[in-house]
Design a protein around this motif. Structure first.
Motif, short mmCIF file in Angstrom:
data_model
loop_
_atom_site.label_atom_id
_atom_site.label_comp_id
_atom_site.label_asym_id
_atom_site.label_seq_id
_atom_site.Cartn_x
_atom_site.Cartn_y
_atom_site.Cartn_z
N THR A 36 -4.52 4.00 1.37
CA THR A 36 -3.68 2.97 1.97
C THR A 36 -3.55 3.29 3.45
O THR A 36 -3.12 4.39 3.82
N VAL A 37 -3.93 2.34 4.30
CA VAL A 37 -3.93 2.60 5.74
C VAL A 37 -3.00 1.62 6.44
O VAL A 37 -2.67 0.55 5.93
N VAL A 38 -2.59 2.00 7.64
CA VAL A 38 -1.77 1.15 8.49
C VAL A 38 -2.70 0.15 9.18
O VAL A 38 -3.59 0.56 9.93
N VAL A 39 -2.51 -1.14 8.93
CA VAL A 39 -3.25 -2.16 9.66
C VAL A 39 -2.69 -2.27 11.07
O VAL A 39 -3.41 -2.24 12.06
N ALA A 40 -1.36 -2.38 11.15
CA ALA A 40 -0.68 -2.40 12.45
C ALA A 40 0.82 -2.33 12.22
O ALA A 40 1.32 -2.99 11.29
N PRO A 41 1.54 -1.56 13.03
CA PRO A 41 3.00 -1.64 12.99
C PRO A 41 3.46 -2.90 13.71
O PRO A 41 2.83 -3.33 14.67
N PHE A 42 4.50 -3.53 13.20
CA PHE A 42 5.03 -4.72 13.86
C PHE A 42 5.77 -4.32 15.13
O PHE A 42 6.43 -3.27 15.17
N PRO A 43 5.68 -5.12 16.19
CA PRO A 43 6.31 -4.76 17.46
C PRO A 43 7.82 -4.52 17.32
O PRO A 43 8.51 -5.23 16.59
N LYS A 44 8.29 -3.50 18.01
CA LYS A 44 9.72 -3.18 18.13
C LYS A 44 10.37 -2.74 16.82
O LYS A 44 11.59 -2.73 16.71
N VAL A 86 -4.99 -4.91 19.30
CA VAL A 86 -4.07 -4.53 18.22
C VAL A 86 -3.78 -3.04 18.29
O VAL A 86 -2.63 -2.61 18.19
N SER A 87 -4.82 -2.24 18.46
CA SER A 87 -4.67 -0.79 18.47
C SER A 87 -3.96 -0.29 19.72
O SER A 87 -3.13 0.62 19.66
N ALA A 88 -4.26 -0.89 20.87
CA ALA A 88 -3.69 -0.42 22.13
C ALA A 88 -2.28 -0.95 22.36
O ALA A 88 -1.44 -0.27 22.95
N TYR A 89 -2.01 -2.18 21.94
CA TYR A 89 -0.71 -2.81 22.21
C TYR A 89 0.03 -3.07 20.90
O TYR A 89 0.80 -2.25 20.45
N ASP A 90 -0.20 -4.22 20.29
CA ASP A 90 0.45 -4.53 19.02
C ASP A 90 -0.24 -5.73 18.38
O ASP A 90 -1.17 -6.31 18.95
N LEU A 91 0.25 -6.08 17.21
CA LEU A 91 -0.36 -7.15 16.43
C LEU A 91 -0.28 -8.49 17.15
O LEU A 91 -1.20 -9.31 17.09
#
Length: 527
Positions: A118-126, A484-489
């Motif tokens: 199970t991997v992190v696709v992206a954390p949601f901003p803030k 996505v990786s550098a900033y956010d979703l």
């Protein structure tokens, strides 16, 4: 199974069996000619409990009655009624309520299965996960000291969730880092917005992407439109692709924002459900602008209500592919405190009288759900209705768009890139090596060559012709994944939509949407 839980299971099953047999109380479609008598219902329930008792006593292996009933008996019973009536066990009912409310308690990140992990696709901003430093591509190895090996995504998610204010320890494996990284994250109430993207895609032209219709959709739309008005809104692209619906009330609210006050939005009625019409209560206040609505084969239910209402009243140009055709009203009945039954009670009809629901008679569940997205699918055209301007529209098979835009299909090389997670993994490596991404970063030919060499190292099979022919696609998709990786979703979604060829086609159709709007205005003037 303890006696108390057994009583609960039998009570739930009996209640659902009553609903399916009596039909006249809850349902709009039954499989018997007339309502069953109380005695017939009691006999059916007794036969069921007798069968269950024999199975529990005599089956060759020990059985889990809870799983057998929740995952076997009840779903199969409901599928004899229609494809959309369903039972929610405690876990799925809680998830349904979270989605409807537009928030949940957890750490705030999107996770997915990848290569058995199970991997992190992206954390949601803030969110807590974002602030703690979790990154796309992190493999979740431990939660509170418990190894996640062998657990599916749902099981990992249930361990990450918990009451707001409580802490959870997360151990992750990150590509390029030798040791496991540990994070202590304080859970919080996480917003689950239905509008994932809202921005000016061109000067004066807004773009809004609605992913689902939950309790916050109307408020989110109000804010998006208010932000647009500050700079001047001259046109709108509303993206309902892949939106499978949600709350009827929010679909009605969205339609209300774009129609004249008093216009019918949708109606529904069933065998035991009197007809009810929903009309625009507030209306658009005289604010009109050219509007294109994007749909596809996964647009369903509330999405089809919005598209159907705007099409029937000639308010927007509908573009894309025929929609799914889900026009059954489900009423959710609580079953105790933690479970629920979504039972079909009526059918939806557009303002012109079109039935949205596609036929499900004599077809398997697999065929029913897969047909709309198949290459050979064509919706029915025998039920003809007219829009306010007299344009022909069709019922009984979802919403047929005014302008067909064939869905862009992935070719074999593109499918290989996604199945191997090459785009995401390269983006994660690239941003680790370039922690301070330059403003307005674009994938250059140098980056493209780095990606080519990455594919060789990862032993991804491809030909030079494949790479050359798909260079534009690779650049477009790499840009999204790197953002996505550098900033956010949110940044990644902005890039995705601005570079989407189908969105560009929708923008090109705004003049046609303007002509439709002006024709509608002339018709009103003549009346």
């Amino acid at each position: 199974m303890n006696p108390e839980k057994r009583r609960l299971l039998l009570t739930l099953t009996a209640a659902i069996l009553c609903c399916s047999l009596l039909g006249g109380v809850f349902g709009s479609r039954v499989v018997v000619a007339s309502a069953a008598s109380e005695g017939e219902v009691a006999d059916s329930i007794k036969r069921f409990t007798d069968v269950l008792a024999v199975v529990e006593r005599n089956y060759a292996d020990q059985i889990d009655s809870e799983t057998a009933i929740f995952s076997g008996v009840i779903p199969n019973l409901l599928h004899t009624l229609d494809p959309h009536s369903q039972f929610f066990d405690p876990d799925s009912f809680r998830q349904l309520r979270d989605e409807q409310k537009g928030q949940y308690a957890g750490v705030g990140m999107q996770i997915a299965p990848r290569n058995g992990n199970t991997v992190v696709v992206a954390p949601f901003p803030k969110t807590p996960a974002y602030k703690a430093g979790l990154r796309p591509g992190d493999v979740i190895a431990e939660v509170n000291g418990e190894a996640m090996d062998g657990l599916n995504v749902g099981e990992v998610a249930s361990r990450l969730r918990g009451p707001a204010g409580t802490q959870v320890k997360i151990g992750v494996v990150r590509r390029g880092v030798d040791d496991m990284l540990n994070f202590e994250v304080t859970r919080a109430s996480i917003p689950y917005p239905s509008i994932s993207s809202s921005f000016f895609i061109k000067p004066g032209i807004g773009f809004i992407r609605i992913d689902r219709f939950n309790e916050t959709t109307g408020k989110e739309l109000d804010k998006a439109l208010a932000d647009f008005r500050k700079e001047g809104l001259n046109g709108l692209v509303l993206d309902l692709r892949k939106n499978r619906g949600g709350l009827l009330s929010e679909g009605v609210y969205v339609s209300d924002k774009f129609l004249e006050r008093g216009k019918t939005i949708v109606s529904h009625y069933g065998r035991s459900s009197p007809e009810r019409k929903y009309k625009a209560k507030r209306g658009n206040g005289g604010e009109v602008f050219p509007m294109v609505v994007m749909v596809d084969c996964d647009s369903a239910s509330a999405s089809e209500i919005v598209a159907g209402a705007l099409q029937d009243h000639d308010r927007a140009l509908i573009v894309g592919t025929p929609t799914f055709g889900k026009g059954l009203v489900q009423t959710v009945y609580p079953m105790g405190k933690t479970a629920g039954l979504a039972l079909t009670t009526a059918r939806y009809y557009t303002p012109s009288g079109r039935l949205i629901q596609r036929s499900y008679d004599d077809v398997s569940l697999w065929k029913y759900y897969s047909d709309p997205c198949s290459d050979k699918y064509e919706p029915r055209t025998d039920e003809v209705k007219l829009t306010d301007q007299g344009r022909r529209v069709y019922g009984g098979g979802g919403i047929t768009p005014d302008v067909r835009i064939a869905e862009t299909k992935l070719n074999e090389f593109q499918v290989t890139l996604w199945r191997s997670y090459s785009l995401q993994t390269f983006a994660q490596e690239y941003t680790l090596q370039h922690p301070k991404l330059e403003p307005n970063w674009e994938p250059t030919d140098v980056v493209l060559e780095e990606f080519r060499q990455f594919l060789y190292r990862e032993k991804v099979e491809f030909s030079e012709a494949d790479f050359s022919e798909n260079a534009d696609y690779v650049k477009r998709t790499l840009k999204r994944e790197v953002y996505v990786s550098a900033y956010d979703l949110h940044e990644g979604e902005y890039v995705k939509h601005t570079l989407d060829p189908d969105v560009q086609k929708a923008l090109d159709l705004l003049p046609e949407a303007k002509e439709l709007l002006e024709s509608s205005g002339r018709l009103i003037a003549r009346q």
